[in-house]
Design a protein around this motif. Structure first.
Motif, PDB file in Angstrom:
ATOM      1  N   ALA A  88       0.741  -1.170  -0.044  1.00 51.53           N
ATOM      2  CA  ALA A  88      -0.042   0.521  -0.095  1.00 51.53           C
ATOM      3  C   ALA A  88       0.909   1.354  -0.001  1.00 51.53           C
ATOM      4  CB  ALA A  88      -0.925  -0.302   1.181  1.00 51.53           C
ATOM      5  N   VAL A  89       0.033   2.439  -0.434  1.00 51.13           N
ATOM      6  CA  VAL A  89       1.138   3.272  -0.168  1.00 51.13           C
ATOM      7  C   VAL A  89      -0.143   4.870   0.318  1.00 51.13           C
ATOM      8  CG1 VAL A  89       2.600   3.356  -2.214  1.00 51.13           C
ATOM      9  CG2 VAL A  89       0.523   3.930  -2.925  1.00 51.13           C
ATOM     10  N   ALA A  90       0.406   5.160   1.184  1.00 54.53           N
ATOM     11  CA  ALA A  90      -0.350   6.051   2.083  1.00 54.53           C
ATOM     12  C   ALA A  90      -0.247   7.864   1.553  1.00 54.53           C
ATOM     13  CB  ALA A  90      -0.114   6.298   3.724  1.00 54.53           C
ATOM     14  N   VAL A  91      -0.274   8.290   0.413  1.00 49.06           N
ATOM     15  CA  VAL A  91       0.348   9.877  -0.496  1.00 49.06           C
ATOM     16  C   VAL A  91      -0.615  10.956   0.837  1.00 49.06           C
ATOM     17  CG1 VAL A  91       0.159  11.055  -2.263  1.00 49.06           C
ATOM     18  CG2 VAL A  91       0.805   8.468  -2.143  1.00 49.06           C
ATOM     19  N   LEU A  92       0.567  11.310   1.441  1.00 48.36           N
ATOM     20  CA  LEU A  92      -0.374  12.942   2.511  1.00 48.36           C
ATOM     21  C   LEU A  92       0.282  13.711   1.604  1.00 48.36           C
ATOM     22  CD1 LEU A  92       1.925  11.040   5.311  1.00 48.36           C
ATOM     23  CD2 LEU A  92      -0.632  10.694   4.514  1.00 48.36           C
ATOM     24  N   ASP A  93      -0.684  15.315   1.953  1.00 51.77           N
ATOM     25  CA  ASP A  93      -0.013  16.493   1.707  1.00 51.77           C
ATOM     26  C   ASP A  93      -0.259  16.582   0.627  1.00 51.77           C
ATOM     27  OD1 ASP A  93       0.309  18.426   2.949  1.00 51.77           O
ATOM     28  OD2 ASP A  93       2.026  19.690   2.041  1.00 51.77           O
ATOM     29  N   THR A  94      -0.875  15.936  -0.219  1.00 52.46           N
ATOM     30  CA  THR A  94      -1.266  16.250  -2.196  1.00 52.46           C
ATOM     31  C   THR A  94      -2.280  15.415  -1.826  1.00 52.46           C
ATOM     32  OG1 THR A  94      -0.322  16.274  -3.950  1.00 52.46           O
ATOM     33  CG2 THR A  94       0.482  14.747  -2.482  1.00 52.46           C
ATOM     34  N   GLU A  95      -2.839  15.451  -3.951  1.00 50.46           N
ATOM     35  CA  GLU A  95      -3.468  14.371  -3.928  1.00 50.46           C
ATOM     36  C   GLU A  95      -2.676  13.824  -4.752  1.00 50.46           C
ATOM     37  OE1 GLU A  95      -5.315  16.102  -7.516  1.00 50.46           O
ATOM     38  OE2 GLU A  95      -3.677  17.660  -7.711  1.00 50.46           O
ATOM     39  N   ILE A  96      -3.112  12.452  -5.537  1.00 52.51           N
ATOM     40  CA  ILE A  96      -2.341  11.088  -5.786  1.00 52.51           C
ATOM     41  C   ILE A  96      -2.375  11.545  -6.815  1.00 52.51           C
ATOM     42  CG2 ILE A  96      -2.547   8.488  -6.285  1.00 52.51           C
ATOM     43  CD1 ILE A  96      -3.924   8.120  -3.798  1.00 52.51           C
ATOM     44  N   ALA A  97      -1.289  11.858  -7.814  1.00 57.63           N
ATOM     45  CA  ALA A  97      -1.235  12.793  -8.934  1.00 57.63           C
ATOM     46  C   ALA A  97       0.488  12.002  -9.592  1.00 57.63           C
ATOM     47  CB  ALA A  97      -2.016  14.192  -9.503  1.00 57.63           C
ATOM     48  N   PRO A  98       0.627  11.742 -10.726  1.00 58.46           N
ATOM     49  CA  PRO A  98       2.193  11.710 -11.345  1.00 58.46           C
ATOM     50  C   PRO A  98       2.636  13.217 -11.266  1.00 58.46           C
ATOM     51  CG  PRO A  98       0.894  10.955 -12.679  1.00 58.46           C
ATOM     52  CD  PRO A  98      -0.532  11.829 -11.440  1.00 58.46           C
ATOM     53  N   GLU A  99       2.131  14.257 -11.292  1.00 61.13           N
ATOM     54  CA  GLU A  99       2.741  15.270 -11.049  1.00 61.13           C
ATOM     55  C   GLU A  99       3.434  15.816  -9.820  1.00 61.13           C
ATOM     56  OE1 GLU A  99      -1.609  16.807 -11.940  1.00 61.13           O
ATOM     57  OE2 GLU A  99       0.322  15.264 -12.853  1.00 61.13           O
ATOM     58  N   ARG A 100       2.465  15.345  -8.867  1.00 59.97           N
ATOM     59  CA  ARG A 100       3.022  15.368  -7.664  1.00 59.97           C
ATOM     60  C   ARG A 100       3.653  14.894  -6.747  1.00 59.97           C
ATOM     61  NH1 ARG A 100       3.261  19.978  -6.001  1.00 59.97           N
ATOM     62  NH2 ARG A 100       2.214  19.063  -4.001  1.00 59.97           N
ATOM     63  N   LEU A 101       3.581  14.026  -7.663  1.00 56.36           N
ATOM     64  CA  LEU A 101       4.175  12.785  -6.489  1.00 56.36           C
ATOM     65  C   LEU A 101       6.258  12.092  -7.484  1.00 56.36           C
ATOM     66  CD1 LEU A 101       1.459  10.731  -5.379  1.00 56.36           C
ATOM     67  CD2 LEU A 101       2.851  11.641  -4.677  1.00 56.36           C
ATOM     68  N   GLY A 102       6.203  12.895  -8.790  1.00 56.38           N
ATOM     69  CA  GLY A 102       7.173  13.119  -9.248  1.00 56.38           C
ATOM     70  C   GLY A 102       7.502  11.861  -9.531  1.00 56.38           C
ATOM     71  N   GLN A 103       9.378  11.649  -9.369  1.00 52.94           N
ATOM     72  CA  GLN A 103       9.503   9.820  -9.478  1.00 52.94           C
ATOM     73  C   GLN A 103       9.320   8.951  -8.189  1.00 52.94           C
ATOM     74  OE1 GLN A 103      14.696  10.163  -8.390  1.00 52.94           O
ATOM     75  NE2 GLN A 103      13.389  12.382  -7.221  1.00 52.94           N
ATOM     76  N   ALA A 104       8.506   9.067  -7.298  1.00 52.58           N
ATOM     77  CA  ALA A 104       8.273   8.801  -6.579  1.00 52.58           C
ATOM     78  C   ALA A 104       6.768   7.652  -6.766  1.00 52.58           C
ATOM     79  CB  ALA A 104       7.739   9.316  -4.989  1.00 52.58           C
ATOM     80  N   TRP A 105       5.880   8.197  -7.712  1.00 51.49           N
ATOM     81  CA  TRP A 105       4.739   7.952  -8.703  1.00 51.49           C
ATOM     82  C   TRP A 105       4.975   6.215  -8.782  1.00 51.49           C
ATOM     83  CZ3 TRP A 105       0.367   9.034  -8.858  1.00 51.49           C
ATOM     84  CH2 TRP A 105      -0.312   8.187 -10.434  1.00 51.49           C
ATOM     85  N   ALA A 106       6.140   6.048  -9.526  1.00 56.82           N
ATOM     86  CA  ALA A 106       6.169   4.470  -9.161  1.00 56.82           C
ATOM     87  C   ALA A 106       5.982   3.425  -8.861  1.00 56.82           C
ATOM     88  CB  ALA A 106       7.562   3.906  -9.698  1.00 56.82           C
ATOM     89  N   LEU A 107       5.982   3.582  -6.730  1.00 56.23           N
ATOM     90  CA  LEU A 107       5.452   2.766  -5.993  1.00 56.23           C
ATOM     91  C   LEU A 107       3.621   3.117  -6.086  1.00 56.23           C
ATOM     92  CD1 LEU A 107       7.922   4.631  -2.995  1.00 56.23           C
ATOM     93  CD2 LEU A 107       8.143   2.834  -4.812  1.00 56.23           C
TER      94      LEU A 107
END
Length: 347
Positions: A88-107
């Protein structure tokens, strides 16, 4: 004031259930991290580890080296290394979007379960379980309630990370998003063992010689519109490179144009690379800078937002300053038409 927040505590149920059912959890923050992102990520990571989970705190980009004092900071994973395979991934302080997660989007793509906790009203959703609460002053506030809902004690280490998140996203409790609940929560964290003086010194009052020299150069570039309502500074790519500073180290410079008497909107232009300009927008009382940022593909809060433009630094300054000038004029005219002064808004 009681720390109870019944509405939020009730809505946390699906997130709590999902986290309890997962064994390997990556806790992600956003690109160009601030301390609400890093502090929230570290706090939830420490809580999950205390609950017996395999957890990794992840950031797409490195934060400021001055944040290394935070508990768990030495465990931060940058990006999405191939060996990191979360359930599981828990994304904090932003929406789940490639442009907001950058190089961590692969997770996000590797994980079977997507969880989201955020306080930005521009969040567009897209999680299997989520809580988005714009009434929270910081995502760190929401993490506090999530940690308690998981049945994990708020240790001094977790408290330090949460205090850093809340302190910075409220501008040291100066912004309009600071509520009685925010102050009560900060008091509870201090009672747990946080030292406010030490925290403020580490976050705000410790900078390198190179940083201070760069600040002096940037202040000499401070400009404002003819009416004094919009002010801005800019950082060229070579400025930060010559000073040896990370992008996160110049993020807080937006406060300086905002400090000028009479300024309603403050802007900091940062040329992150030639042809790419990151813009931080801040407002004092009545202009919705999130709306301005959204018009340029960004987002954020009513009083603090950001966007990224392609093109030259000069073009970015011309476009954003003009948009802010027009926004100020619209608000002034609306206030005059209503016969009242313009009101304040929540950050």
């Amino acid at each position: 004031m009681s720390l109870a927040w019944p509405e939020v505590e009730r809505r946390l149920g699906p997130l709590v259930e999902a986290l309890r059912g997962a064994d390997r959890i990556a806790v992600l923050g956003h690109v160009n991290p601030d301390l609400d992102s890093i502090g929230s990520v570290l706090a939830l990571h420490l809580a999950l580890a205390a609950a017996g989970k395999t957890s990794w705190p992840v950031t797409p980009d490195p934060g400021s080296p001055y944040w290394a004092f935070l508990p768990g900071h030495d465990r931060l994973v940058v990006g999405a290394p191939e060996w990191l395979r979360p359930d599981a991934v828990a994304v904090l302080d932003t929406e789940i979007a490639p442009e907001r997660l950058g190089q961590a989007w692969a997770l996000v793509e590797r994980a079977a379960l997507r969880l989201n906790l955020d306080h930005h009203d521009t969040n567009r959703g897209g999680a299997d379980a989520a809580l988005v609460e714009p009434a929270a002053a910081a995502t760190g506030e929401l993490v506090f309630y999530l940690v308690r809902a998981l049945g994990v004690p708020v240790t001094p280490e977790i408290a330090a990370c949460l205090y850093a998140a809340i302190l910075t996203d409220t501008g040291s409790f100066r912004y309009a998003n600071t509520t009685a609940r925010t102050l009560a929560l900060a008091s509870a964290l201090v009672a747990t063992g946080v030292e406010p003086h030490e925290m403020a010194t580490r976050i705000y009052d410790t900078r390198s010689w190179a940083y201070m020299k760069l600040l002096g150069r940037l202040l000499s570039r401070l400009e404002r519109t003819e009416d004094g309502k919009v002010a801005w500074m800019w950082v060229r790519h070579e400025d930060a490179v010559e000073a040896g500073l990370l992008a996160s180290e110049v993020e807080g410079l937006a406060q300086y144009p905002r400090m000028v008497e009479g300024v309603e909107v403050a802007l900091l232009f940062k040329e992150t690379e030639p042809g790419v300009v990151r813009v931080s927008l801040r407002s004092q009382r009545f202009v919705d800078v999130a709306a301005i940022a959204r018009a340029f593909g960004g987002g954020g809060h009513v009083r603090a937002a950001g966007c990224t433009l392609t093109g030259s630094l000069e073009q970015a300054i011309e476009r954003l300053v003009q948009a802010c000038r027009q926004a100020v004029q619209r608000e002034v005219m609306a206030g005059e038409g209503a016969g009242t002064s313009c009101g304040t808004g929540e950050e």
